[in-house]
Design a protein around this motif. Structure first.
Motif, PDB file in Angstrom:
ATOM      1  N   GLU A  52      -7.657  11.493 -14.384  1.00 25.45           N
ATOM      2  CA  GLU A  52      -6.915  12.591 -13.755  1.00 25.45           C
ATOM      3  C   GLU A  52      -7.410  12.846 -12.338  1.00 25.45           C
ATOM      4  OE1 GLU A  52      -7.072  16.025 -16.285  1.00 25.45           O
ATOM      5  OE2 GLU A  52      -5.811  15.080 -17.818  1.00 25.45           O
ATOM      6  N   ILE A  53      -8.710  12.719 -12.120  1.00 28.52           N
ATOM      7  CA  ILE A  53      -9.261  12.900 -10.771  1.00 28.52           C
ATOM      8  C   ILE A  53      -8.776  11.778  -9.856  1.00 28.52           C
ATOM      9  CG2 ILE A  53     -11.385  12.992  -9.401  1.00 28.52           C
ATOM     10  CD1 ILE A  53     -10.800  15.506 -11.163  1.00 28.52           C
ATOM     11  N   PHE A  54      -8.804  10.535 -10.337  1.00 28.43           N
ATOM     12  CA  PHE A  54      -8.318   9.413  -9.536  1.00 28.43           C
ATOM     13  C   PHE A  54      -6.836   9.567  -9.219  1.00 28.43           C
ATOM     14  CE2 PHE A  54     -11.815   6.353 -11.169  1.00 28.43           C
ATOM     15  CZ  PHE A  54     -12.698   6.859 -10.239  1.00 28.43           C
ATOM     16  N   ALA A  55      -6.049  10.017 -10.194  1.00 32.92           N
ATOM     17  CA  ALA A  55      -4.613  10.227  -9.966  1.00 32.92           C
ATOM     18  C   ALA A  55      -4.398  11.313  -8.920  1.00 32.92           C
ATOM     19  CB  ALA A  55      -3.913  10.593 -11.272  1.00 32.92           C
ATOM     20  N   TRP A  56      -5.178  12.369  -8.971  1.00 31.78           N
ATOM     21  CA  TRP A  56      -5.083  13.464  -7.995  1.00 31.78           C
ATOM     22  C   TRP A  56      -5.402  12.944  -6.595  1.00 31.78           C
ATOM     23  CZ3 TRP A  56      -8.620  16.014  -4.814  1.00 31.78           C
ATOM     24  CH2 TRP A  56      -8.215  17.244  -4.309  1.00 31.78           C
ATOM     25  N   LEU A  57      -6.464  12.148  -6.475  1.00 27.46           N
ATOM     26  CA  LEU A  57      -6.829  11.568  -5.180  1.00 27.46           C
ATOM     27  C   LEU A  57      -5.760  10.598  -4.672  1.00 27.46           C
ATOM     28  CD1 LEU A  57     -10.612  10.919  -5.815  1.00 27.46           C
ATOM     29  CD2 LEU A  57      -9.634  12.506  -4.139  1.00 27.46           C
ATOM     30  N   LYS A  58      -5.213   9.779  -5.567  1.00 25.91           N
ATOM     31  CA  LYS A  58      -4.174   8.826  -5.175  1.00 25.91           C
ATOM     32  C   LYS A  58      -2.932   9.558  -4.686  1.00 25.91           C
ATOM     33  CE  LYS A  58      -1.584   4.796  -6.799  1.00 25.91           C
ATOM     34  NZ  LYS A  58      -0.574   5.024  -5.806  1.00 25.91           N
ATOM     35  N   GLU A  59      -2.593  10.644  -5.356  1.00 31.02           N
ATOM     36  CA  GLU A  59      -1.438  11.437  -4.948  1.00 31.02           C
ATOM     37  C   GLU A  59      -1.600  11.946  -3.515  1.00 31.02           C
ATOM     38  OE1 GLU A  59      -0.088  15.787  -6.247  1.00 31.02           O
ATOM     39  OE2 GLU A  59       0.012  14.324  -7.881  1.00 31.02           O
ATOM     40  N   ARG A  60      -2.793  12.380  -3.165  1.00 26.82           N
ATOM     41  CA  ARG A  60      -3.040  12.849  -1.804  1.00 26.82           C
ATOM     42  C   ARG A  60      -3.033  11.697  -0.807  1.00 26.82           C
ATOM     43  NH1 ARG A  60      -3.145  15.896  -5.134  1.00 26.82           N
ATOM     44  NH2 ARG A  60      -3.023  18.135  -4.871  1.00 26.82           N
ATOM     45  N   ALA A  61      -3.605  10.575  -1.198  1.00 25.79           N
ATOM     46  CA  ALA A  61      -3.613   9.413  -0.307  1.00 25.79           C
ATOM     47  C   ALA A  61      -2.194   8.912  -0.064  1.00 25.79           C
ATOM     48  CB  ALA A  61      -4.481   8.304  -0.896  1.00 25.79           C
ATOM     49  N   ASP A  62      -1.377   8.873  -1.120  1.00 28.00           N
ATOM     50  CA  ASP A  62       0.007   8.416  -0.986  1.00 28.00           C
ATOM     51  C   ASP A  62       0.839   9.377  -0.148  1.00 28.00           C
ATOM     52  OD1 ASP A  62      -0.649   6.254  -2.544  1.00 28.00           O
ATOM     53  OD2 ASP A  62       0.339   7.005  -4.355  1.00 28.00           O
ATOM     54  N   ALA A  63       0.478  10.659  -0.152  1.00 23.40           N
ATOM     55  CA  ALA A  63       1.234  11.660   0.609  1.00 23.40           C
ATOM     56  C   ALA A  63       1.068  11.478   2.120  1.00 23.40           C
ATOM     57  CB  ALA A  63       0.797  13.066   0.207  1.00 23.40           C
ATOM     58  N   ARG A  64       0.120  10.661   2.535  1.00 23.00           N
ATOM     59  CA  ARG A  64      -0.052  10.398   3.969  1.00 23.00           C
ATOM     60  C   ARG A  64       1.139   9.643   4.544  1.00 23.00           C
ATOM     61  NH1 ARG A  64      -5.391   7.165   4.390  1.00 23.00           N
ATOM     62  NH2 ARG A  64      -4.364   6.152   2.644  1.00 23.00           N
ATOM     63  N   TYR A  65       1.846   8.917   3.700  1.00 20.04           N
ATOM     64  CA  TYR A  65       2.959   8.100   4.145  1.00 20.04           C
ATOM     65  C   TYR A  65       4.234   8.474   3.387  1.00 20.04           C
ATOM     66  CZ  TYR A  65      -0.978   5.411   5.846  1.00 20.04           C
ATOM     67  OH  TYR A  65      -2.138   5.036   6.462  1.00 20.04           O
ATOM     68  N   PRO A  66       4.855   9.576   3.789  1.00 27.00           N
ATOM     69  CA  PRO A  66       6.106   9.959   3.105  1.00 27.00           C
ATOM     70  C   PRO A  66       7.136   8.843   3.181  1.00 27.00           C
ATOM     71  CG  PRO A  66       5.359  11.690   4.583  1.00 27.00           C
ATOM     72  CD  PRO A  66       4.497  10.489   4.843  1.00 27.00           C
ATOM     73  N   GLU A  67       7.927   8.694   2.114  1.00 22.39           N
ATOM     74  CA  GLU A  67       8.926   7.616   2.043  1.00 22.39           C
ATOM     75  C   GLU A  67       9.970   7.728   3.137  1.00 22.39           C
ATOM     76  OE1 GLU A  67      10.581   6.989  -1.825  1.00 22.39           O
ATOM     77  OE2 GLU A  67       8.700   7.521  -2.778  1.00 22.39           O
ATOM     78  N   HIS A  68      10.295   8.935   3.554  1.00 18.65           N
ATOM     79  CA  HIS A  68      11.360   9.096   4.551  1.00 18.65           C
ATOM     80  C   HIS A  68      10.964   8.588   5.935  1.00 18.65           C
ATOM     81  CE1 HIS A  68       9.023  12.769   5.291  1.00 18.65           C
ATOM     82  NE2 HIS A  68       9.553  12.754   6.484  1.00 18.65           N
ATOM     83  N   GLU A  69       9.691   8.258   6.148  1.00 16.45           N
ATOM     84  CA  GLU A  69       9.280   7.732   7.447  1.00 16.45           C
ATOM     85  C   GLU A  69       9.569   6.241   7.576  1.00 16.45           C
ATOM     86  OE1 GLU A  69       5.231   8.641   8.269  1.00 16.45           O
ATOM     87  OE2 GLU A  69       5.577  10.794   8.337  1.00 16.45           O
ATOM     88  N   GLY A  70       9.988   5.616   6.485  1.00 16.90           N
ATOM     89  CA  GLY A  70      10.354   4.205   6.546  1.00 16.90           C
ATOM     90  C   GLY A  70       9.162   3.278   6.666  1.00 16.90           C
ATOM     91  N   ARG A  71       8.021   3.668   6.175  1.00 21.75           N
ATOM     92  CA  ARG A  71       6.838   2.826   6.229  1.00 21.75           C
ATOM     93  C   ARG A  71       7.074   1.586   5.373  1.00 21.75           C
ATOM     94  NH1 ARG A  71       2.025   2.289   3.209  1.00 21.75           N
ATOM     95  NH2 ARG A  71       0.289   1.662   4.509  1.00 21.75           N
ATOM     96  N   THR A  72       6.726   0.433   5.917  1.00 19.67           N
ATOM     97  CA  THR A  72       6.884  -0.820   5.165  1.00 19.67           C
ATOM     98  C   THR A  72       5.527  -1.482   5.031  1.00 19.67           C
ATOM     99  OG1 THR A  72       7.243  -2.179   7.124  1.00 19.67           O
ATOM    100  CG2 THR A  72       9.190  -1.164   6.111  1.00 19.67           C
ATOM    101  N   ASN A  73       5.463  -2.425   4.149  1.00 21.96           N
ATOM    102  CA  ASN A  73       4.212  -3.184   3.954  1.00 21.96           C
ATOM    103  C   ASN A  73       4.084  -4.337   4.940  1.00 21.96           C
ATOM    104  OD1 ASN A  73       3.347  -1.572   1.867  1.00 21.96           O
ATOM    105  ND2 ASN A  73       4.394  -2.801   0.315  1.00 21.96           N
ATOM    106  N   ALA A  74       5.101  -4.571   5.725  1.00 25.60           N
ATOM    107  CA  ALA A  74       5.095  -5.698   6.679  1.00 25.60           C
ATOM    108  C   ALA A  74       4.490  -5.260   7.987  1.00 25.60           C
ATOM    109  CB  ALA A  74       6.509  -6.217   6.874  1.00 25.60           C
ATOM    110  N   LEU A  75       3.170  -5.071   8.015  1.00 30.99           N
ATOM    111  CA  LEU A  75       2.491  -4.662   9.262  1.00 30.99           C
ATOM    112  C   LEU A  75       1.825  -5.836   9.912  1.00 30.99           C
ATOM    113  CD1 LEU A  75       0.910  -1.266   8.197  1.00 30.99           C
ATOM    114  CD2 LEU A  75       2.922  -1.636   9.578  1.00 30.99           C
TER     115      LEU A  75
END
Length: 75
Positions: A52-75
């Motif tokens: 649960e702690i890891f999931a909470w941390l992952k949720e915050r880390a994932d929130a750095r890149y909202p989906e609506h910004e169009g971030r792709t894995n092709a960097l």
């Protein structure tokens, strides 16, 4: 149930070493439903489920890149 299927627990000391919040701030977040609830092990001992702690941390880390910004894995 085998030992490998038991959930891993994190004590307050280890939790404070991983999350840079005070005990009071964690308590406030927990009471507001914004942090995983503790598990009471005995009258004077509590811990948190590691998953649960890891999931909470992952949720915050994932929130750095909202989906609506169009971030792709092709960097």
């Amino acid at each position: 149930m085998t030992a490998t299927s038991l959930p891993r627990l994190i004590t307050i000391d280890k939790l404070l070493g991983r999350i840079p919040y005070s005990r009071v701030h964690l308590w406030r977040l927990e009471n507001a439903g914004q942090f995983p609830k503790r598990v009471r092990l005995s009258q004077n001992k509590v811990a948190w489920l590691e998953d649960e702690i890891f999931a909470w941390l992952k949720e915050r880390a994932d929130a750095r890149y909202p989906e609506h910004e169009g971030r792709t894995n092709a960097l």
